[in-house]
Structure formats: structure tokens, C-alpha cells
Design a protein around this motif. Structure first.
Motif, short mmCIF file in Angstrom:
data_model
loop_
_atom_site.label_atom_id
_atom_site.label_comp_id
_atom_site.label_asym_id
_atom_site.label_seq_id
_atom_site.Cartn_x
_atom_site.Cartn_y
_atom_site.Cartn_z
N ASP A 36 30.30 -31.44 15.53
CA ASP A 36 30.90 -30.35 14.74
C ASP A 36 30.99 -30.69 13.27
O ASP A 36 30.79 -29.85 12.41
CB ASP A 36 32.32 -30.04 15.26
N PHE A 58 37.53 -18.65 14.16
CA PHE A 58 36.20 -19.22 14.32
C PHE A 58 35.16 -18.14 14.64
O PHE A 58 33.99 -18.28 14.33
CB PHE A 58 36.20 -20.31 15.39
N TYR A 80 34.51 -16.92 11.25
CA TYR A 80 33.69 -17.96 10.62
C TYR A 80 32.22 -17.79 11.01
O TYR A 80 31.32 -17.81 10.17
CB TYR A 80 34.23 -19.32 11.08
N GLY A 81 31.99 -17.58 12.32
CA GLY A 81 30.63 -17.35 12.81
C GLY A 81 30.01 -16.13 12.14
O GLY A 81 28.85 -16.18 11.69
N TYR A 97 29.29 -20.26 17.46
CA TYR A 97 30.73 -20.24 17.18
C TYR A 97 31.37 -18.98 17.75
O TYR A 97 32.44 -19.02 18.35
CB TYR A 97 31.00 -20.29 15.67
N GLN A 117 31.36 -19.02 21.72
CA GLN A 117 32.29 -20.03 22.25
C GLN A 117 33.74 -19.62 22.07
O GLN A 117 34.56 -19.74 22.98
CB GLN A 117 32.06 -21.36 21.54
N ASN A 118 34.06 -19.09 20.89
CA ASN A 118 35.46 -18.76 20.64
C ASN A 118 35.89 -17.45 21.28
O ASN A 118 37.05 -17.26 21.59
CB ASN A 118 35.74 -18.80 19.14
N THR A 127 33.45 -24.90 25.89
CA THR A 127 32.56 -25.78 25.15
C THR A 127 31.63 -26.58 26.07
O THR A 127 31.03 -27.55 25.65
CB THR A 127 33.36 -26.76 24.27
#
Lengths: 329, 256, 291
Positions: free
Chosen positions: A243, A285, A288-289, C103, C106-107, C216
Motif C-alpha cells: 500500500d 477510500f 480516494y479511488g 480501492y 475493496q472499501n 482484502t
């Protein structure tokens, strides 16, 4: 000279003044810690930028160099009671040496294959950290890493010493990057990114330059790691995962590959964002993506990734044009 | 004394013989052209001379010094530089920076001179920048010095590629189809340009399809077909050579 | 003991290969490392858990979950990657985009299912079968059999069907394939569909072997499968099978010889050594310069 040039100077001067005076504004230690982290990540971005932004080699394993710098510095400070400056130097050199080792395969590998080697390297570093108990204290991590002590003065968050140490290191790395990029070394790296064969046909030993880029990039990253270790006083293998490598890469690309200014912005954005978006919980997140995707769509060169449109200064000519301006005025 | 001489060089890829027992030489200050139909092996010959490919057989001498088998970058330091058929500039760099990369091997300061900005750095760097600017001026590119290479016109890019090759300090320039894609006026300018290069003391080996250029600038011409030399001589000799006409059979585009 | 490790390694290796093939298919056509693949893998397992929870019944839940993952693959391409291709963006933009996608997936999984480990429902009652003095569970056997069958059908698809021919044509030269009347954007979507499908099948198999799922879960295994694809020569179909098996086997053997803690690194050490000796991977083709 041109108006833009003086505007630039004013902008840079005010940023430097702001940074120097920041502790006077009375921010909490929590905020100052985040600012220092921003500085560390800017150094990391500057380091990776040498490889990705200038030389065109995509590393997916810079967390490995960061870890080597951090563990190297911490190990010598704790186990051998070495002073901070010496330990940091050792950590930086160790990381730089690993950069040399990892740079050797660039002679044969390119593109995706090189990237996967860097990724594998970082994975191996992580496993070594988890198992080399006598040096790294295994999965328990290293704790109670001393704060930097320079000439008898303890530098910490309370007396802002560690903040100024960060500024000093950041300034040093920025200047170093600037002078290297604006010399024949930087030109050659950019030429390699543009066209390896054409660069070879200029009589240039491109393998040497690629390895040099790796060494420089790894050393800078290791330096950031050593500083990070003393800042956080505790490190374990979780701090250095895949990460992190990706985060640094995103900073470089978001800010603007191949620019110095972009690294400052990229690091600032990606460190501040999770902090101010904390109320969003896991949604941050997701956001963020989306930010990454939207950025890549509308501004793939990064926020500050424009080409300079300024006249290229030719010495001798500069003086001439100076004189002309004076006469005109 | 020949500046460059190739003796019986051959190269084959698998079953295909790209260059077959080829002999040629260039004397200093000459403009020598290599012509022939597409696929005759001309660019392969350039790739051999510049060290990208290694010959299977034969020897190559530059200033009587063997250079076959040398790494491509070493051949540059022996004084041979080239351009590419499909232009290969450093497109994300400025015009002057392209030239400065070309001058890299003559830019004599160390990494630490650059890092710590020593006096030597400024001296050498300033000198190289001035020389580069002068070189660009001599090619009529002075107005484009600060532009990025990919913003140049096609003809300007060709010129810049030649400038970059000149900046290496090479005495022998290998130009691979410099007139390709140029209009009549541009190729006329190129002809004058190559003559000027010759007057400046450069030796030139030229691959070109544009016969107006070839016949006007060449001192000597080699004709290649299927990797072999089928004719050689002065322009007027080549123009009246039957084997050459045969090689270009039916190609009414070519006015020899 | 040796035989036992070989069996374990082969079962795991085939699962790696199944994930690796998704990387390789996409890379073959787009020269792109699809970092969202690991997230699609995790998505598949979670969807199956979700549908079983909704009382869909075992088989329909598995089928739905797998198909949905295939569709997710298509969606990723259509929404995120296709617009970049149209703009002829640099390759690194697409790479970062796939990171962004991973991202998001996954989130969203964390938001929907929580970040913790959840048990994966038993698809079949676990039983052990003895081969000599080594034992293999019926789930491992299932992993092997399903993978082999899947690979055989993929091979038939790519080699002997019209759509496979079109895929190979697009891989050779997208523009020329389009000029020959091949619906390239459909072919690319189909490739992403296959990638999602195989990843989800792998996640169901591995999920039922380890009996846990978490958001994850695709990270590490995705990286290893990617390594397997590169090891075999990324873009080469059978290369990922060999790469996957090789990594599965070395991991299993390393775990016995050096201890389980070194397991994760040995795969990467082998990878680096192979790449230094054979820069394009075991069966790789030359001329792949873009990341």
C-alpha cells in the motif's frame, strides 16, 4: 527577466517563509505531526520521481527502501547507541546500496518485468523484517527509537526541533534533486525515458544512468525512512507494505510526474485527504479511488504537471537581453 | 586513406540474408549515397555500421581502426552518428536539450560537479549551451531553441535530428532517408543543407529515395538490392546503369 | 511428506494460475497490468457468501456470484478504462485507474460486509483421500479438477472458436483487427468478463479451501498470481499455468524446508531469479516495454 520569473520567486519565497514560521502559528502537536509526515512523504515522492518521473522506470517497491532506511537507522541507534546523524547516514547508504543491487537487473529487464522485480523486492524485505529477529525484533517491531539528538539538543515535537530537522532534510533533498535534474545527468535520464535506443546512439552508457537513478532514488527514500523511524519512535513490518509503495506512486502521478513542485502538492493532498475525510470512515477510500480515476481521466499529467513555457536560458544571451531591457527602460 | 571502409560484410536473420558480402568505402569530406528498392538492406547496413547489429562476417574500419563488434555507444565516440528513418527525437524535451544530450559525451564534468554546482559545472555547461545555440542557429533553428521537440514541423524535426547527431562531435553522419515525407521545397532545402554540411567538413553517408537529392549531392553512389551491391559509381554513371534500372523495374516514380 | 507438499502445492498453484490467467488475458490485449483484478477476486467470494445468505441455494448462489464478477470486470472496462483508451492516454494512467478501482471495490466490500474475516460456507463436506501416505482433501481435488477443466475449455475457446480467433487478432493489432470488421470493444469486454469469471471461480475454490473470506483477501494472492503470470511470460496463456504451478510448488516446498514464515518471500525470490535469467519470463515474447 520575464514577469513570470519574479512571480515564481515571490511564490517560492513566501512558501519558504510560511514553512519557517509555521511553528509560530501555534498549531497542536497533532497538526505539526501531520505536517512533518507531509514533509517525509514529499521526500519520498521526490525520490520516486527520479525513477518514475524522469527516467521512466516504474517502481512498485519503494516501501522496501523506506523500510531499509528506517530499520537501518533504528538498529544502529538502539543496538549500537550510534548518534542520529551517523545512524541516518548509515541507513541512507544501506538503502542506496540496495538501490544499486536492485538497479542491476535494469540492464536486462524493462517495463512490466522491472516493475515486478521491484514489487518482489519489497515483499522480500517485508518477510526478512518479520523473521530476522536479532536485528529487526521480528513481528513485534522496534520500539523506543530515540528522538534525534544533534549537538546535545533533543529534537522533538514540543520544541519544534524535529519539524525544523524535517525542513532541513526536505530543503536538502529538493535542492539536490533540482541540481541533478538541471545538469547533464537529469537530461540523460529524461532522454532515457523518452527513447533508450536514441540515447544509446548519442554514445551514452544508459545502464549506468539507470543504475544511478536507482541509487539516488533509493538513497533519498532511505533517508526519509531513517527520519520517519525517529519521528514515530516505533516501526514494524506493517508500516512498509505494498500500500505504501502505491501511495508514493500515486503522489508522484497526482502531483505531476517529472516536476519538483508536483511532489509537494501530491504528498500534501494525499496526506491531508484521509485526515480531513475522517468522518467519511471507509467511504473516504472509496472517494480516494474515484479521485484517482477522475484525475487520470481529466488530468493524467497531474495537477501541476505542465511543461515550462519559459525561454530556455542561454548564458551570454542572458546578459545581452538584460542590457536590452535596461536600455528600453 | 578511407574514413570508413567495410570489407565483405554479411548479416543474415535466420534464413534471410539481409546484407550479403558488401564492400564499400567513404573518403573524408565526401557525400556518399546508398540507394536501392525498399527492403534492399540499406537500413540494416546502417544498423550494422552503428553497432545495433553485429555482422556475421567481414570487417569494418573507421580511420583504419576496426569497429565491427563494438557496442553502439562506443561507435559514437569513434566519430559516427546517425539519424533514424522514423524520427527518434527526445520529444518531451526542448530543442536545445536534444542537442545538449547529443553533446553529452563531450560535456566533461562529473556527477558531483553537477550536484554541488562547481565552477567547472558552470564553465562546461555554459560553453555547451552556447555551442548548442550556435549549432541550432547554423541550421536555422534558433527561433525554435526553447520549443519542445514534438512541436516542431516535420522538416524541422529532421534538421534537429541531424543537429543532435552533429553535437556528438561525429565527423561522419549517417542520414537515413532525411527527405522522406518532405515536399518539393523542403527537399530542395535539404539538398542545400547537405551541401553546406559537406562544406563544413562533415562526411556524409546517405540513404535516400528522392533521386533529385541523391543525384545532386552525392560524390559517389552505391546501389543495393537484396542485400547485395549491384552497382557503384558517380551519379552520371549510375543514371546510365542498366542493372540499376532493372532493380527499379517498372517504377516510373523514379527519374534517374 | 514430499508427495504431500507436491499435492498441496499443485492444488494451490492451479488456483494461482486461475487468477494469473485474468492478468494475462487483459495484458495480452491491452498491455495493461490490471491491479483491480485482486479486488474482483475478493468481490466474487463475497457475492457468493451474500447470495447464500439470501437463501438462493448453494449452486445458484455460486453461479450468480461468478457471473456477477464477470459483469463487474466488464463494468470496470466500460466505465473506467475504455474512456482512457479513446483518449489514447498513457499506459500509466490506466494502471493508476485500476488501482483506484481496486480501492473502490475493496472499501465498498468493507462497507457492505465489514472488514473482518467471515467464514465461507462449506460447499461440500470436507473429506480426505489418501494417496500413498499423502492425503488430499476432496476440496483440493475439486480445485485441481475445476482448474484443469477450466483451462481446457479456455484453450478450446481461444484456439478453436471464432471469438477466440477474434481475441487473438485483437491481441496482435487492435486497429487492424477493427479494420477487418472485428468488434474490438466487444472482444475487450468479453476478455474482462472472462477475467472476472476465472477470478471468481478461483476465489470460490480457495475460499472453500481456507473457509474464510475478507475484503482484502485479493491483495497478496493477487500479487502472487500477477507474479505467476509474469514468471510464465505475461500475455502468454499457458505461461500462467506453468507460472502458477511453479509458484504454488516452490511455496509448498519452501514451507517444509525453511519454515512457513518464509513461504511468501520464496515465490518472489524464484520470480526475480527467473526474470534475471530469462528477462521475458519463461515463455514470454519480446517487445513489451510499457507498464
Amino acid at each position: 527577466m520575464s514577469e513570470k520569473f519574479t512571480v515564481d520567486k515571490i511564490v517560492i519565497a513566501s512558501i519558504i517563509l510560511l514553512l519557517l514560521g509555521l511553528p509560530l502559528l501555534g498549531f497542536s502537536q497533532y497538526v505539526m505531526r501531520i505536517v512533518i509526515l507531509m514533509g517525509i512523504y514529499t521526500i519520498l515522492a521526490l525520490g520516486l520521481n527520479i525513477l518514475v518521473g524522469y527516467t521512466g522506470l516504474v517502481s512498485l517497491g519503494h516501501a522496501g527502501f523506506f523500510a531499509i532506511g528506517a530499520y537501518g537507522t533504528a538498529y544502529f541507534m538502539i543496538q549500537h547507541s550510534v548518534g542520529f546523524i551517523v545512524a541516518l547516514t548509515i541507513g541512507t547508504l544501506l538503502s542506496g546500496f540496495m538501490g544499486f543491487v536492485l538497479g542491476l537487473p535494469t540492464i536486462r529487464l524493462s517495463g512490466t518485468y522491472l516493475s515486478i522485480v521491484t514489487l518482489g523486492f519489497a515483499m522480500i524485505v517485508q518477510v526478512v523484517i518479520m523473521n530476522w529477529d536479532s536485528v529487526t525484533n521480528g513481528t513485534l517491531g522496534m520500539s523506543q527509537i530515540p528522538k534525534p539528538n544533534i549537538l546535545g539538543y533533543d529534537l522533538n515535537l514540543a520544541n519544534h526541533g524535529i519539524y525544523y530537522l524535517m525542513l532541513f532534510l526536505l530543503g536538502l533533498v529538493t535542492l539536490g534533486c533540482y541540481t541533478i535534474i538541471h545538469s547533464k545527468i537529469g537530461r540523460t535520464l529524461r532522454a532515457i525515458k523518452s527513447d533508450e535506443l536514441a540515447t544509446t546512439m548519442m554514445g551514452i552508457h544508459i545502464d549506468r544512468y539507470k543504475i544511478l537513478a536507482f541509487v539516488l532514488s533509493a538513497s533519498i527514500t532511505g533517508l526519509a525512512g531513517g527520519f520517519y523511524a525517529t519521528l514515530s519512535s516505533y516501526i514494524d513490518h506493517n508500516s512498509f507494505g505494498f500500500d505504501l509503495s502505491i501511495l508514493i506512486l500515486c503522489m508522484v502521478i497526482l502531483g505531476g510526474m517529472g516536476t519538483i513542485r508536483g511532489m509537494y502538492l501530491g504528498a500534501a493532498l494525499l496526506i491531508i485527504f484521509p485526515e480531513i475525510a475522517r468522518p467519511l470512515m471507509s467511504w473516504r477510500f472509496v472517494v480516494y479511488g474515484f479521485v484517482l480515476i477522475i484525475m487520470m481521466h481529466f488530468r493524467p499529467q497531474g495537477v501541476l504537471g505542465w511543461r515550462s513555457r519559459r525561454k530556455y536560458p542561454i548564458p551570454g544571451e542572458v546578459k545581452k537581453s538584460y542590457r536590452m531591457v535596461e536600455v528600453e527602460e | 586513406m578511407n574514413l570508413l571502409r567495410a570489407e565483405n560484410i554479411s548479416l543474415s536473420f535466420g534464413g534471410l540474408t539481409a546484407v550479403n558480402d558488401f564492400n564499400f568505402y567513404i573518403n573524408e569530406g565526401q557525400v556518399v549515397s546508398i540507394i536501392g528498392p525498399n527492403g534492399a538492406g540499406k537500413t540494416t547496413l546502417f544498423n550494422i555500421l552503428t553497432g545495433i547489429y553485429k555482422v556475421n562476417q567481414g570487417k569494418i574500419y573507421m580511420n583504419e581502426e576496426p569497429i565491427d563488434g563494438l557496442h553502439a555507444r562506443k561507435i559514437v565516440s569513434k566519430g559516427i552518428a546517425r539519424t533514424f528513418q522514423n524520427i527518434r527525437l527526445f520529444s518531451d524535451m526542448r530543442v536545445i536539450e536534444n542537442v545538449l544530450v547529443g553533446a553529452h559525451i563531450n560535456t566533461d564534468y562529473s556527477f558531483f560537479d553537477g550536484l554541488f554546482r562547481t565552477k567547472r559545472f558552470y564553465e562546461v555547461e555554459n560553453k555547451k549551451k552556447q555551442e548548442g545555440a550556435k549549432l541550432l542557429e547554423s541550421l536555422g533553428l534558433e527561433g525554435r531553441l526553447s520549443d519542445y521537440a514534438d512541436n516542431l514541423s516535420y522538416g524541422e524535426q529532421r534538421k534537429l535530428e541531424i543537429a543532435r547527431a552533429m553535437a556528438t562531435g561525429a565527423k561522419l553522419l549517417l542520414l537515413d532517408e532525411p527527405a522522406a515525407g518532405m515536399n518539393h521545397q523542403e527537399s530542395e532545402d535539404l539538398r542545400v543543407f547537405i551541401s553546406n554540411l559537406k562544406n563544413l567538413g562533415y562526411t556524409i553517408l546517405l540513404i535516400e529515395h528522392d533521386m533529385r537529392v541523391v543525384m545532386n549531392v552525392s560524390d559517389y553512389i552505391y546501389v543495393m538490392d537484396y542485400g547485395k551491391k549491384i552497382a557503384e559509381g558517380r551519379p552520371h554513371e549510375i543514371q546510365s546503369n542498366e542493372a540499376v534500372a532493372m532493380a527499379y523495374l517498372g517504377d516510373s516514380e523514379v527519374h534517374l | 511428506m514430499m508427495l504431500q507438499q507436491l499435492l498441496n502445492g499443485m492444488a494451490l498453484g492451479m488456483a494461482y494460475a486461475l487468477i494469473a490467467v485474468g492478468y494475462t488475458l487483459v495484458f495480452g490485449i491491452l498491455r495493461l497490468v490490471n491491479f483491480s483484478h485482486g479486488a474482483v477476486y475478493a468481490f466474487g467470494a463475497h457475492m457468493v457468501v451474500f447470495f447464500i445468505g439470501m437463501n438462493f441455494g448453494l449452486l445458484p448462489a455460486v453461479v450468480f456470484g461468478i457471473l456477477l464478477s464477470g459483469l463487474l470486470g466488464v463494468l470496470i472496462d466500460k466505465i473506467a478504462l475504455n474512456p482512457l483508451r479513446k483518449k489514447k492516454s498513457p499506459n500509466i494512467s490506466a494502471l493508476i485507474t485500476t488501482i483506484g478501482v481496486s480501492y473502490i471495490i475493496q472499501n465498498l466490500l468493507v462497507l457492505g460486509f465489514g472488514s473482518g474475516r467471515k467464514s465461507f460456507p462449506k460447499l461440500i463436506e470436507t473429506r480426505s483421500i489418501m494417496i500413498g501416505d499423502a492425503q488430499i482433501t476432496n476440496i483440493q481435488l475439486l480445485m485441481l479438477v475445476v482448474s484443469v477443466v477450466l483451462f481446457l475449455s479456455l484453450t478450446v475457446l481461444v484456439k478453436y472458436t471464432k471469438i477466440g480467433l477474434a481475441m487473438r487478432a485483437v491481441e496482435q493489432h487492435e486497429t487492424n483487427a477493427a479494420l477487418m470488421g472485428i468488434p474490438t470493444s466487444f472482444i475487450i469486454s468479453f476478455t474482462f468478463f472472462l477475467g472476472g469469471l476465472t477470478a471468481a471461480i478461483a476465489s470460490v475454490l480457495i475460499g472453500s479451501h481456507y473457509e474464510i473470506v475478507y475484503p482484502t483477501m485479493g491483495m497478496m494472492i493477487g500479487l502472487k498470481a500477477f507474479s505467476a503470470a509474469v514468471l510464465g511470460g505475461i500475455g502468454v496463456f499457458y505461461g500462467s499455468i506453468v507460472g502458477g504451478l511453479l509458484i504454488g510448488l516452490t511455496e509448498a516446498l519452501a514451507a517444509t524446508w525453511f519454515g512457513a514464515e518464509y513461504r511468501d518471500s520464496v515465490a518472489f525470490i524464484v520470480l526475480i531469479l527467473v526474470l534475471i535469467l530469462r528477462p521475458m519470463g519463461l515463455f514470454g515474447k519480446k517487445g513489451l516495454n510499457k507498464v
